[in-house]
Design a protein around this motif. Structure first.
Motif, short mmCIF file in Angstrom:
data_model
loop_
_atom_site.label_atom_id
_atom_site.label_comp_id
_atom_site.label_asym_id
_atom_site.label_seq_id
_atom_site.Cartn_x
_atom_site.Cartn_y
_atom_site.Cartn_z
N VAL A 42 0.99 -1.34 0.18
CA VAL A 42 0.12 -0.04 -0.06
C VAL A 42 0.73 1.14 0.09
CG1 VAL A 42 -2.10 -1.01 1.14
CG2 VAL A 42 -0.06 -0.10 2.52
N HIS A 43 0.53 2.37 -0.75
CA HIS A 43 1.18 3.70 -0.68
C HIS A 43 0.11 4.71 -0.12
CE1 HIS A 43 3.94 6.04 -2.97
NE2 HIS A 43 3.64 6.94 -2.11
N PRO A 44 -0.05 4.92 0.96
CA PRO A 44 -0.57 5.88 1.83
C PRO A 44 -0.24 7.27 1.60
CG PRO A 44 0.44 4.76 3.50
CD PRO A 44 0.83 4.08 2.50
N ARG A 49 -5.60 9.80 -1.61
CA ARG A 49 -6.45 9.78 -2.87
C ARG A 49 -7.12 8.33 -2.97
NH1 ARG A 49 -1.59 10.95 -6.87
NH2 ARG A 49 -1.21 12.73 -4.96
N HIS A 50 -6.41 7.53 -2.56
CA HIS A 50 -6.89 5.84 -2.60
C HIS A 50 -6.72 5.38 -1.14
CE1 HIS A 50 -2.32 5.86 -3.17
NE2 HIS A 50 -2.50 6.03 -4.59
N ILE A 51 -5.51 4.72 -0.84
CA ILE A 51 -5.38 3.97 0.31
C ILE A 51 -5.46 4.98 1.46
CG2 ILE A 51 -3.56 3.00 1.91
CD1 ILE A 51 -4.75 1.09 0.00
N LEU A 96 10.81 3.33 0.82
CA LEU A 96 10.74 5.05 0.87
C LEU A 96 10.78 5.48 -0.68
CD1 LEU A 96 13.48 5.28 3.92
CD2 LEU A 96 11.04 5.18 3.95
N VAL A 97 10.05 6.32 -0.69
CA VAL A 97 9.82 6.88 -1.98
C VAL A 97 9.70 8.31 -2.06
CG1 VAL A 97 8.12 6.65 -4.26
CG2 VAL A 97 8.33 5.03 -2.38
N PRO A 98 10.44 9.41 -3.15
CA PRO A 98 10.61 10.53 -2.70
C PRO A 98 9.65 11.62 -3.65
CG PRO A 98 12.04 9.77 -4.49
CD PRO A 98 11.45 8.59 -3.97
N PHE A 104 1.27 13.34 -9.23
CA PHE A 104 0.17 12.39 -10.12
C PHE A 104 0.50 11.04 -9.89
CE2 PHE A 104 -3.06 11.22 -12.94
CZ PHE A 104 -2.58 10.34 -13.77
N THR A 105 1.63 10.35 -9.79
CA THR A 105 2.14 9.27 -9.52
C THR A 105 3.61 9.24 -9.24
OG1 THR A 105 1.99 6.71 -10.13
CG2 THR A 105 2.61 8.39 -11.59
N SER A 106 3.99 8.32 -8.73
CA SER A 106 5.55 8.17 -8.38
C SER A 106 6.24 8.08 -9.78
CB SER A 106 5.94 6.78 -7.67
OG SER A 106 5.31 6.72 -6.54
N LEU A 135 14.70 1.31 -0.79
CA LEU A 135 14.83 2.65 -1.28
C LEU A 135 14.66 2.59 -2.70
CD1 LEU A 135 18.25 3.91 0.09
CD2 LEU A 135 16.08 4.42 1.02
N PHE A 136 13.58 3.54 -3.20
CA PHE A 136 12.91 3.62 -4.67
C PHE A 136 14.09 4.10 -5.38
CE2 PHE A 136 9.41 2.75 -7.29
CZ PHE A 136 9.16 3.98 -7.89
N MET A 137 14.54 3.74 -6.61
CA MET A 137 15.83 4.19 -7.28
C MET A 137 15.51 4.13 -8.67
SD MET A 137 17.67 5.03 -4.75
CE MET A 137 19.43 5.27 -5.65
N GLY A 204 9.27 -2.34 -9.55
CA GLY A 204 7.94 -2.12 -9.61
C GLY A 204 7.55 -0.68 -10.13
N HIS A 205 6.36 -0.69 -10.75
CA HIS A 205 5.81 0.52 -11.39
C HIS A 205 5.61 0.43 -12.83
CE1 HIS A 205 4.25 4.83 -10.99
NE2 HIS A 205 4.18 4.79 -12.22
N ASP A 206 4.30 -0.06 -13.36
CA ASP A 206 3.85 -0.20 -14.49
C ASP A 206 4.52 -1.41 -15.05
OD1 ASP A 206 3.85 3.41 -16.06
OD2 ASP A 206 2.25 2.13 -14.88
C1 DXP Z 1 6.10 3.73 -5.71
C2 DXP Z 1 5.60 3.11 -7.00
O1 DXP Z 1 5.95 3.11 -8.19
C3 DXP Z 1 4.06 2.56 -6.71
O2 DXP Z 1 4.19 1.55 -5.90
C4 DXP Z 1 3.17 3.75 -6.34
O3 DXP Z 1 2.54 3.35 -5.25
C5 DXP Z 1 2.00 4.13 -7.17
O4 DXP Z 1 1.30 4.98 -6.85
P1 DXP Z 1 -0.10 5.48 -7.62
O5 DXP Z 1 -0.75 4.12 -6.97
O6 DXP Z 1 -0.64 6.36 -6.53
O7 DXP Z 1 -0.10 5.74 -8.95
#
Ligand code: DXP
Ligand SMILES: NCC(=O)COP(=O)(O)O
Length: 261
Positions: A42-44, A49-51, A96-98, A104-106, A135-137, A204-206
């Motif tokens: 989860v990404h609170p 907006r979601h979690i 940890l995500v900066p 809009f998103t990460s 660490l999100f890199m 992760g991501h997409d």
């Molecule tokens: C950190 C990352 O890339 C995703 O986990 C992030 O949680 C996506 O966030 P949204 O779901 O808000 O787009």
């Protein structure tokens, strides 16, 4: 075997579009567990907006009945309230995500050169809770090589990075073959550097059913966290079958990557 952690952000996003509590984030989490997911993510975000904050605590309650299922909480530790949730819930992993509050998103990883010193006490606090820190890199070898210089590798829990995979996913979806190969190589090089630094590697991501097989030819990917595409697939095939479809793709890809290791 690469672990699948299902991100429940988009279940919560749909839930928040009415006031009647469906789809249930907890029931979705239970369905993912039943289907074989290794973990829940989860990404609170500050704007909820979601979690929402309560979702994190509700899922923590669910996971008390599933001690082998990992809980991964993502967020920016410099945002108010995030570390309070982490201290209360004590998840298995904190990514940890900066992100800025209104992003809009990460869309980028940490600049360790600029923010590394700020992160050190936060990382140590999280490690002292018994949680793994990721660490999100971006796939930037120079940034990744700076992480061991922070003095956080000797803590009580494993240090990992999560490779931000949107550039790879975009190249896979709409790039030329050369662009895709270039992206894939950049992630393979970054993963090798991370491994050589003693860092565990998440991604992760997409990520989705189409781009995962090639990505997972990169050795030593310990975990992929997937939410947006998996939720879209679930709308078509059902959540349980969608999780199983991702698990099947991962196990087949891992079989291939074992050959390459
Ligand atoms: C950190 C990352 O890339 C995703 O986990 C992030 O949680 C996506 O966030 P949204 O779901 O808000 O787009
Ligand atoms: N850390 C990535 C994640 O949890 C989910 O990202 P996405 O699959 O929703 O793009």
């Amino acid at each position: 075997m690469t672990a699948l952690s299902v991100n429940l952000n988009k279940i919560a996003l749909i839930r928040n579009s009415r006031t009647i509590g469906i789809p249930s984030v907890v029931k979705a989490g239970a369905t993912c567990i039943e289907a074989g997911a290794y973990g829940l993510t989860v990404h609170p975000r500050p704007d909820e907006r979601h979690i929402r904050r309560h979702d994190v605590y509700d899922l923590a309650e669910l996971l008390k009945d599933h001690p082998t299922i990992e809980f991964n909480i993502e967020g920016n530790p410099l945002e108010a309230g995030f570390m309070e949730i982490v201290r209360d819930v004590k998840p298995n992993q904190v990514t940890l995500v900066p992100d800025d509050p209104n992003q809009f998103t990460s869309d980028h990883g940490w600049d360790i050169a600029k923010h590394g010193d700020t992160l050190v006490p936060i990382i140590k606090d999280i490690q002292d809770l018994g949680a793994r820190v990721s660490l999100f890199m971006d796939p930037d070898p120079e940034q990744i090589r700076l992480i061991p210089t922070l003095g956080v590798m000797e803590g009580p829990t494993e240090m990992r990075i999560e490779l931000y995979t949107e550039p790879y996913a975009t190249a896979s979806r709409e790039g030329t073959q050369d662009e895709l190969e270039t992206q894939h190589t950049s992630y393979a090089v970054a993963a090798k550097v991370a491994k050589d630094c003693g860092l565990g590697i998440n991604a992760g991501h997409d990520l989705n059913l189409e781009n995962l097989p090639q990505f997972l030819r990169i050795p030593n990917i310990l975990e992929v966290s997937i939410g947006h595409a998996l939720t879209a697939d679930a709308l078509m095939m059902g959540l349980g079958p969608a999780v199983k479809a991702y698990l099947e793709v991962i196990s087949q890809a891992n079989g291939i990557s074992k050959v390459n290791q």
